[in-house]
Design a protein around this motif. Structure first.
Motif, PDB file in Angstrom:
ATOM      1  N   ARG A 207     -11.288  55.864  -6.553  1.00 26.15           N
ATOM      2  CA  ARG A 207     -11.763  54.974  -5.483  1.00 26.15           C
ATOM      3  C   ARG A 207     -12.582  53.832  -6.082  1.00 26.15           C
ATOM      4  O   ARG A 207     -12.387  52.656  -5.726  1.00 26.15           O
ATOM      5  CB  ARG A 207     -12.614  55.757  -4.476  1.00 26.15           C
ATOM      6  CG  ARG A 207     -13.214  54.875  -3.383  1.00 26.15           C
ATOM      7  CD  ARG A 207     -14.042  55.664  -2.409  1.00 26.15           C
ATOM      8  NE  ARG A 207     -15.208  56.315  -2.965  1.00 26.15           N
ATOM      9  CZ  ARG A 207     -16.352  55.689  -3.267  1.00 26.15           C
ATOM     10  NH1 ARG A 207     -16.488  54.386  -3.078  1.00 26.15           N
ATOM     11  NH2 ARG A 207     -17.383  56.364  -3.749  1.00 26.15           N
TER      12      ARG A 207
ATOM     13  N   LYS B  16     -13.289  60.185  -6.583  1.00 26.48           N
ATOM     14  CA  LYS B  16     -14.332  59.157  -6.634  1.00 26.48           C
ATOM     15  C   LYS B  16     -14.047  58.120  -7.719  1.00 26.48           C
ATOM     16  O   LYS B  16     -14.185  56.915  -7.480  1.00 26.48           O
ATOM     17  CB  LYS B  16     -15.702  59.787  -6.862  1.00 26.48           C
ATOM     18  CG  LYS B  16     -16.810  58.766  -6.805  1.00 26.48           C
ATOM     19  CD  LYS B  16     -18.166  59.404  -6.839  1.00 26.48           C
ATOM     20  CE  LYS B  16     -19.247  58.349  -6.690  1.00 26.48           C
ATOM     21  NZ  LYS B  16     -20.576  58.946  -6.626  1.00 26.48           N
TER      22      LYS B  16
ATOM     23  N   GLU C  48     -15.721  64.056  -2.168  1.00 27.28           N
ATOM     24  CA  GLU C  48     -16.241  63.506  -3.418  1.00 27.28           C
ATOM     25  C   GLU C  48     -17.409  64.313  -3.972  1.00 27.28           C
ATOM     26  O   GLU C  48     -17.656  64.300  -5.169  1.00 27.28           O
ATOM     27  CB  GLU C  48     -16.664  62.049  -3.230  1.00 27.28           C
ATOM     28  CG  GLU C  48     -15.494  61.117  -3.091  1.00 27.28           C
ATOM     29  CD  GLU C  48     -15.871  59.656  -3.073  1.00 27.28           C
ATOM     30  OE1 GLU C  48     -14.949  58.832  -3.100  1.00 27.28           O
ATOM     31  OE2 GLU C  48     -17.085  59.320  -3.047  1.00 27.28           O
TER      32      GLU C  48
ATOM     33  N   SER D 269     -14.698  51.051  -0.956  1.00 24.71           N
ATOM     34  CA  SER D 269     -15.816  51.820  -0.418  1.00 24.71           C
ATOM     35  C   SER D 269     -15.259  53.102   0.187  1.00 24.71           C
ATOM     36  O   SER D 269     -14.049  53.232   0.410  1.00 24.71           O
ATOM     37  CB  SER D 269     -16.536  51.016   0.667  1.00 24.71           C
ATOM     38  OG  SER D 269     -15.667  50.824   1.777  1.00 24.71           O
ATOM     39  N   GLN D 270     -16.141  54.042   0.461  1.00 27.56           N
ATOM     40  CA  GLN D 270     -15.695  55.251   1.158  1.00 27.56           C
ATOM     41  C   GLN D 270     -15.123  54.886   2.524  1.00 27.56           C
ATOM     42  O   GLN D 270     -14.149  55.487   2.971  1.00 27.56           O
ATOM     43  CB  GLN D 270     -16.838  56.246   1.314  1.00 27.56           C
ATOM     44  CG  GLN D 270     -17.225  56.925   0.031  1.00 27.56           C
ATOM     45  CD  GLN D 270     -18.317  57.944   0.201  1.00 27.56           C
ATOM     46  OE1 GLN D 270     -19.086  57.912   1.166  1.00 27.56           O
ATOM     47  NE2 GLN D 270     -18.413  58.870  -0.743  1.00 27.56           N
ATOM     48  N   GLU D 271     -15.708  53.897   3.157  1.00 23.66           N
ATOM     49  CA  GLU D 271     -15.233  53.459   4.468  1.00 23.66           C
ATOM     50  C   GLU D 271     -13.810  52.917   4.386  1.00 23.66           C
ATOM     51  O   GLU D 271     -12.963  53.229   5.220  1.00 23.66           O
ATOM     52  CB  GLU D 271     -16.170  52.391   5.058  1.00 23.66           C
ATOM     53  CG  GLU D 271     -17.536  52.907   5.448  1.00 23.66           C
ATOM     54  CD  GLU D 271     -18.514  53.025   4.273  1.00 23.66           C
ATOM     55  OE1 GLU D 271     -18.172  52.623   3.119  1.00 23.66           O
ATOM     56  OE2 GLU D 271     -19.610  53.555   4.504  1.00 23.66           O
TER      57      GLU D 271
ATOM     58  N   VAL E 162     -15.175  59.019   7.193  1.00 27.79           N
ATOM     59  CA  VAL E 162     -16.016  58.706   6.037  1.00 27.79           C
ATOM     60  C   VAL E 162     -16.752  59.962   5.584  1.00 27.79           C
ATOM     61  O   VAL E 162     -16.863  60.229   4.384  1.00 27.79           O
ATOM     62  CB  VAL E 162     -17.025  57.582   6.370  1.00 27.79           C
ATOM     63  CG1 VAL E 162     -17.972  57.335   5.211  1.00 27.79           C
ATOM     64  CG2 VAL E 162     -16.287  56.310   6.743  1.00 27.79           C
TER      65      VAL E 162
ATOM     66  N   ILE F 123     -14.419  62.114   3.475  1.00 34.36           N
ATOM     67  CA  ILE F 123     -14.263  61.541   2.129  1.00 34.36           C
ATOM     68  C   ILE F 123     -15.506  61.852   1.300  1.00 34.36           C
ATOM     69  O   ILE F 123     -15.410  62.264   0.144  1.00 34.36           O
ATOM     70  CB  ILE F 123     -14.017  60.016   2.188  1.00 34.36           C
ATOM     71  CG1 ILE F 123     -12.689  59.689   2.881  1.00 34.36           C
ATOM     72  CG2 ILE F 123     -14.091  59.388   0.790  1.00 34.36           C
ATOM     73  CD1 ILE F 123     -11.454  60.125   2.130  1.00 34.36           C
ATOM     74  N   SER F 124     -16.672  61.675   1.884  1.00 35.89           N
ATOM     75  CA  SER F 124     -17.928  61.937   1.192  1.00 35.89           C
ATOM     76  C   SER F 124     -18.027  63.394   0.759  1.00 35.89           C
ATOM     77  O   SER F 124     -18.410  63.702  -0.381  1.00 35.89           O
ATOM     78  CB  SER F 124     -19.099  61.567   2.102  1.00 35.89           C
ATOM     79  OG  SER F 124     -20.321  61.880   1.486  1.00 35.89           O
TER      80      SER F 124
END
Length: 71
Positions: free
Chosen positions: A16, A13, A41, A22-24, A34, A37-38
């Motif tokens: 990034r 995180k 994180e 962004s996560q996207e 996405v 990734i979320s």
């Protein structure tokens, strides 16, 4: 004491955000969803070596090598 997944989550995180992604955007660059990734994180999923290498390679193309291990 935080585990490896927790350290990876924090480092993923922070890296990034440092790169202003962004996560996207990160998901698109890494070829991941996405939601994955979320979850990474938040430390809800652990990252296999293949996925970590995939994220590193995609980042490396843009701005140099990504350091996601514990610092």
């Amino acid at each position: 004491m935080p585990g490896l997944a927790d350290k990876f989550a924090v480092n993923l995180k922070s890296e990034r955000l440092r790169r202003k992604l962004s996560q996207e955007a990160l998901a698109a660059k890494a070829g991941l969803s996405v939601s994955y990734i979320s979850m990474l994180e938040r430390g809800q999923r652990t990252c296999c070596v293949r996925v970590e290498q995939q994220v590193r390679r995609r980042h490396a193309r843009d701005r140099g090598v990504v350091r996601l291990e514990g610092r």
